[in-house]
Design a protein around this motif. Structure first.
Motif, PDB file in Angstrom:
ATOM      1  N   GLY A  79     -10.693  -3.634   0.732  1.00 32.73           N
ATOM      2  CA  GLY A  79     -11.137  -3.221  -0.599  1.00 32.73           C
ATOM      3  C   GLY A  79     -11.361  -1.731  -0.698  1.00 32.73           C
ATOM      4  O   GLY A  79     -11.052  -1.103  -1.724  1.00 32.73           O
ATOM      5  N   GLN A  80     -11.890  -1.125   0.368  1.00 30.71           N
ATOM      6  CA  GLN A  80     -12.086   0.321   0.385  1.00 30.71           C
ATOM      7  C   GLN A  80     -10.754   1.066   0.300  1.00 30.71           C
ATOM      8  O   GLN A  80     -10.634   2.077  -0.410  1.00 30.71           O
ATOM      9  CB  GLN A  80     -12.820   0.736   1.662  1.00 30.71           C
ATOM     10  CG  GLN A  80     -14.323   0.548   1.625  1.00 30.71           C
ATOM     11  CD  GLN A  80     -14.988   1.179   2.828  1.00 30.71           C
ATOM     12  OE1 GLN A  80     -14.736   0.791   3.969  1.00 30.71           O
ATOM     13  NE2 GLN A  80     -15.849   2.156   2.585  1.00 30.71           N
ATOM     14  N   GLN A  85      -7.013   4.292  -3.017  1.00 32.31           N
ATOM     15  CA  GLN A  85      -5.717   4.488  -3.650  1.00 32.31           C
ATOM     16  C   GLN A  85      -5.848   4.538  -5.174  1.00 32.31           C
ATOM     17  O   GLN A  85      -5.191   5.349  -5.838  1.00 32.31           O
ATOM     18  CB  GLN A  85      -4.765   3.362  -3.256  1.00 32.31           C
ATOM     19  CG  GLN A  85      -3.348   3.564  -3.796  1.00 32.31           C
ATOM     20  CD  GLN A  85      -2.484   2.335  -3.612  1.00 32.31           C
ATOM     21  OE1 GLN A  85      -2.629   1.348  -4.320  1.00 32.31           O
ATOM     22  NE2 GLN A  85      -1.577   2.398  -2.642  1.00 32.31           N
ATOM     23  N   ALA A  86      -6.710   3.678  -5.733  1.00 34.35           N
ATOM     24  CA  ALA A  86      -6.908   3.662  -7.178  1.00 34.35           C
ATOM     25  C   ALA A  86      -7.471   4.992  -7.673  1.00 34.35           C
ATOM     26  O   ALA A  86      -7.037   5.529  -8.697  1.00 34.35           O
ATOM     27  CB  ALA A  86      -7.841   2.520  -7.568  1.00 34.35           C
ATOM     28  N   ASP A 120     -16.885  -0.665  -4.029  1.00 36.73           N
ATOM     29  CA  ASP A 120     -16.594   0.687  -3.560  1.00 36.73           C
ATOM     30  C   ASP A 120     -16.407   1.645  -4.730  1.00 36.73           C
ATOM     31  O   ASP A 120     -16.800   2.816  -4.649  1.00 36.73           O
ATOM     32  CB  ASP A 120     -15.346   0.688  -2.682  1.00 36.73           C
ATOM     33  CG  ASP A 120     -15.165   2.014  -1.951  1.00 36.73           C
ATOM     34  OD1 ASP A 120     -15.943   2.269  -1.022  1.00 36.73           O
ATOM     35  OD2 ASP A 120     -14.259   2.780  -2.340  1.00 36.73           O
ATOM     36  N   LEU A 121     -15.798   1.180  -5.817  1.00 36.57           N
ATOM     37  CA  LEU A 121     -15.668   2.045  -6.991  1.00 36.57           C
ATOM     38  C   LEU A 121     -17.043   2.425  -7.535  1.00 36.57           C
ATOM     39  O   LEU A 121     -17.246   3.546  -8.019  1.00 36.57           O
ATOM     40  CB  LEU A 121     -14.856   1.338  -8.087  1.00 36.57           C
ATOM     41  CG  LEU A 121     -13.360   1.166  -7.833  1.00 36.57           C
ATOM     42  CD1 LEU A 121     -12.713   0.397  -8.978  1.00 36.57           C
ATOM     43  CD2 LEU A 121     -12.657   2.512  -7.649  1.00 36.57           C
ATOM     44  N   LYS A 361       0.175  -3.396  -2.354  1.00 38.26           N
ATOM     45  CA  LYS A 361       0.809  -2.471  -3.295  1.00 38.26           C
ATOM     46  C   LYS A 361       0.215  -2.655  -4.677  1.00 38.26           C
ATOM     47  O   LYS A 361      -0.094  -3.770  -5.093  1.00 38.26           O
ATOM     48  CB  LYS A 361       2.322  -2.669  -3.334  1.00 38.26           C
ATOM     49  CG  LYS A 361       2.762  -4.075  -3.737  1.00 38.26           C
ATOM     50  CD  LYS A 361       4.272  -4.192  -3.725  1.00 38.26           C
ATOM     51  CE  LYS A 361       4.721  -5.621  -4.097  1.00 38.26           C
ATOM     52  NZ  LYS A 361       6.203  -5.753  -4.078  1.00 38.26           N
ATOM     53  N   THR A 362       0.030  -1.552  -5.367  1.00 38.91           N
ATOM     54  CA  THR A 362      -0.507  -1.559  -6.720  1.00 38.91           C
ATOM     55  C   THR A 362       0.608  -1.176  -7.682  1.00 38.91           C
ATOM     56  O   THR A 362       1.252  -0.137  -7.506  1.00 38.91           O
ATOM     57  CB  THR A 362      -1.667  -0.569  -6.856  1.00 38.91           C
ATOM     58  OG1 THR A 362      -2.699  -0.914  -5.913  1.00 38.91           O
ATOM     59  CG2 THR A 362      -2.239  -0.595  -8.258  1.00 38.91           C
ATOM     60  N   GLN A 363       0.843  -2.031  -8.683  1.00 42.48           N
ATOM     61  CA  GLN A 363       1.906  -1.793  -9.650  1.00 42.48           C
ATOM     62  C   GLN A 363       1.365  -1.869 -11.071  1.00 42.48           C
ATOM     63  O   GLN A 363       0.448  -2.654 -11.350  1.00 42.48           O
ATOM     64  CB  GLN A 363       3.010  -2.854  -9.511  1.00 42.48           C
ATOM     65  CG  GLN A 363       3.798  -2.824  -8.231  1.00 42.48           C
ATOM     66  CD  GLN A 363       4.847  -3.932  -8.214  1.00 42.48           C
ATOM     67  OE1 GLN A 363       4.519  -5.109  -8.357  1.00 42.48           O
ATOM     68  NE2 GLN A 363       6.095  -3.563  -8.052  1.00 42.48           N
TER      69      GLN A 363
END
Length: 621
Positions: A79-80, A85-86, A120-121, A361-363
């Motif tokens: 998650g971190q 990455q976000a 984490d955010l 991966k984030t899309q």
């Protein structure tokens, strides 16, 4: 196909997995029969078999992770990474927020990765004991340039049921993020001292307060602005502070789903997308955390969603996608629609695929949807596989894929453009790949699936989502009318006799087709006497065709009256013998039984009458 594309690369492992998969159907049936016989079913882990092959073979009494272990240390580490990455790749304005979708089924598979992502955010991290149990939370230090992002959590009904501890954890995390700027708020905004104290009251003995700037702490900055606005609107200081702090939302206790999927299936029941957004906001607008467990909080929910700029939806499994179920557009699509309705602009929606924890991966949602559409639902190899399964395959194509594509259409219109419907028509209706799909969809009961496919496409045109040309409109309308004239309406929410699409359709048909369609629609409407609604038992007209049954009921009533009088006489007689007293007790038991039998008979006849009315109404649809 999934095993070939996602399974192990070595031949030996691939063979082993294939053998376990092939053994699963037999194991499932054996376990079902074992359970029905009341016998023991061996336990085993439940998860995505590609991600966790130890769950094979299936057919065991599967178990998940103890909720007190969630999020696990492994989930926190992943998650971190996702949160880092976000923050790096998906910029967000300081005055805006992030919204997450949390599902229980994913927590079972990933041990709470999306929970960890949200924590984490916020700049809060879990604390564990030596056994791996989550014992609390700790504020992270945040420097300039690495702000605490404000996060809104939207949860499913099943998440609420299974992970109540995590709801409280998330609510506490949001309050701890706010508490990190407590001293700064009291000093700079003294008028907000009472609202702040009330908002932070659930933290009780937590003393980890701070003096972070509002530039670093977006949670605190947004709370200040929202609390001020609520106070200006006349909300009491106590209520304003709490309302501005709500960050965890979901269905009311006992209810499930955001309601968008049901509205999508009933396209004749609404006219504008605003109506859909209202359903989402009402159903998920309940606050969770502290004493506010499932309390209606639509105003606070709207206030939080109006500020959302980015949304995230996690995928922990290879077993489902975005277009093969109606939950994805129900929650993520509904969230996007609600944000768009409140703010005037759709948020940036992201899908985080972490089914492979080593290579997540984030899309953007738009890209993820298009990839799935082309790789599966417009893929001739996939279609050929479905055709082997007859009606089940046809139903997957039409009653599932078409319905779910339609769900994304109404929640995110920019994602499903004209190109998508043009391509879908070419493949499924015009048989672009020459698979014999047009013939297949008109065999037996498959024809009703095809009729519903055509109806969905016509509704998309009628409601203005698909700007089809005149030739396409006429072709679809003609084929739909011909199938309905021959086989009747398919019985879906897109073909209700009073659906506006059927009226709009008239202009696209020949006079003969209009007349034939009108006849079918007229016959499908319930007769006036069949449309009566029963509101109380006294409105029932009991009709018992069996005269013997009626006589039996009357006989029971008469005997009950006689036996009651007899009981009173025996009871009042001081000279009654012991035998008479025993007989009286026996009569009491007998009469109670007869009375119960009488009430059961009346209820049975009443139930039969209700069912008769309901069946009469359904029989014409």
């Amino acid at each position: 196909m999934m095993l070939d594309s996602m399974g192990p690369t070595t031949t030996a492992e691939n063979k082993q997995w294939r053998a376990l998969l092939e053994a699963s159907p037999v194991a499932e049936m054996k376990a079902l029969l074992t359970g029905l016989n009341g016998r023991y079913i061996s336990p085993g882990p439940g998860n995505d078999p590609i991600r966790s092959p130890e769950s094979l073979p299936t057919g065991r009494n599967f178990f998940a992770l103890d909720s007190s272990l969630i999020p696990s240390r492994a989930a926190w580490a992943l998650g971190q990474e996702m949160a880092a990455q976000a923050r790096r790749d998906n910029p967000q304005s300081a005055e805006k927020s992030t919204a997450l979708v949390l599902w229980a089924s994913d927590v079972v598979r990933d041990e709470g990765v999306m929970i960890a992502f949200g924590l984490d955010l916020l700049g809060v991290e879990p604390q564990w004991n030596s056994r791996g149990l989550v014992t609390g939370l700790r504020q992270q230090e945040r420097a300039e340039g690495n702000p605490r992002r404000d996060v809104v959590f939207t949860t499913s009904g099943l998440f609420r049921d299974l992970y109540g501890m995590q709801l409280e954890l998330l609510n506490r995390a949001a309050l701890m993020a706010l508490n990190a700027s407590r001293d700064r708020i009291v000093r700079d905004f003294p008028a907000l001292t009472v609202p702040l104290q009330n908002a932070l009251q659930p933290l009780q003995a937590h003393n980890q307060r701070g003096d972070e700037s509002l530039q670093t702490n977006q949670v605190a900055a947004h709370w200040v602005a929202q609390a001020k606005a609520l106070l200006a609107d006349g909300v009491s200081p106590e209520q304003a502070g709490a309302m501005a702090s709500y960050r965890v939302f979901g269905d009311a206790p006992g209810s499930y789903g955001a309601g968008i999927n049901r509205m999508a299936e009933r396209s004749g029941a609404w006219e504008s997308r605003d109506e859909l957004a209202d359903v989402y906001l009402r159903r998920l607008g309940h606050s969770y955390g502290g004493d506010n467990y499932g309390v209606p909080a639509q105003r606070a929910f709207k206030m939080q969603l109006a500020n959302v700029e980015n949304t995230y939806f996690g995928r922990a499994s290879n077993l489902y996608g975005l277009l093969d179920n109606n939950d994805a557009f129900d929650y993520l699509g509904g969230l996007s629609l609600a944000v768009e309705t409140l703010s005037g602009q759709a948020p940036s929606n992201y899908v985080i695929d972490h089914s492979d924890p080593q290579a997540f991966k984030t899309q953007p949602l738009k890209l993820a949807l298009r990839q799935e559409l082309r790789s599966r639902f417009l893929n001739p190899q996939w279609l050929e596989g479905l055709m082997v399964h007859g009606y089940a395959g046809a139903r997957t194509m039409g009653s599932e894929f078409f319905e779910y594509l339609w769900g994304w259409q109404i929640t995110n219109p920019t994602l499903v453009g004209d190109w998508a419907w043009d391509e879908v028509k070419a493949v499924y209706i015009d048989d672009k790949y020459q698979l014999g799909l047009d013939t297949f969809l008109e065999q037996g009961h498959n024809v009703h699936v095809k009729t519903n496919m055509l109806a969905i496409m016509l509704v998309a045109i009628q409601k203005g989502f698909w700007q089809a040309d005149a030739a396409t409109r006429k072709s679809l309308a003609s084929e739909f009318a011909n199938l309905v004239a021959e086989h009747g309406l398919p019985g879906s929410g897109h073909t209700d006799p009073d659906h506006p699409m059927l009226t709009w359709l008239q202009s696209e048909l020949s006079p003969a087709q209009r007349e034939a369609l009108a006849n079918v629609v007229r016959d499908a409407r319930p007769a006036p006497e069949q449309a009566l609604e029963i509101h109380r038992l006294s409105e029932l007209q009991l009709e018992v065709s069996d005269s013997e049954a009626t006589d039996e009921i009357l006989r029971i009533v008469e005997n009950q009256s006689k036996s009651t009088s007899s009981q009173a006489a025996v009871k009042n007689s001081s000279e009654a013998s012991a035998e008479q007293k025993q007989s009286s007790a026996s009569n009491v038991m007998r009469n109670r039984f007869l009375l119960a039998l009488f009430l059961f008979a009346v209820a049975t006849v009443a139930f039969a009458s209700v069912r008769a009315v309901q069946n009469a109404r359904k029989g014409s649809e």
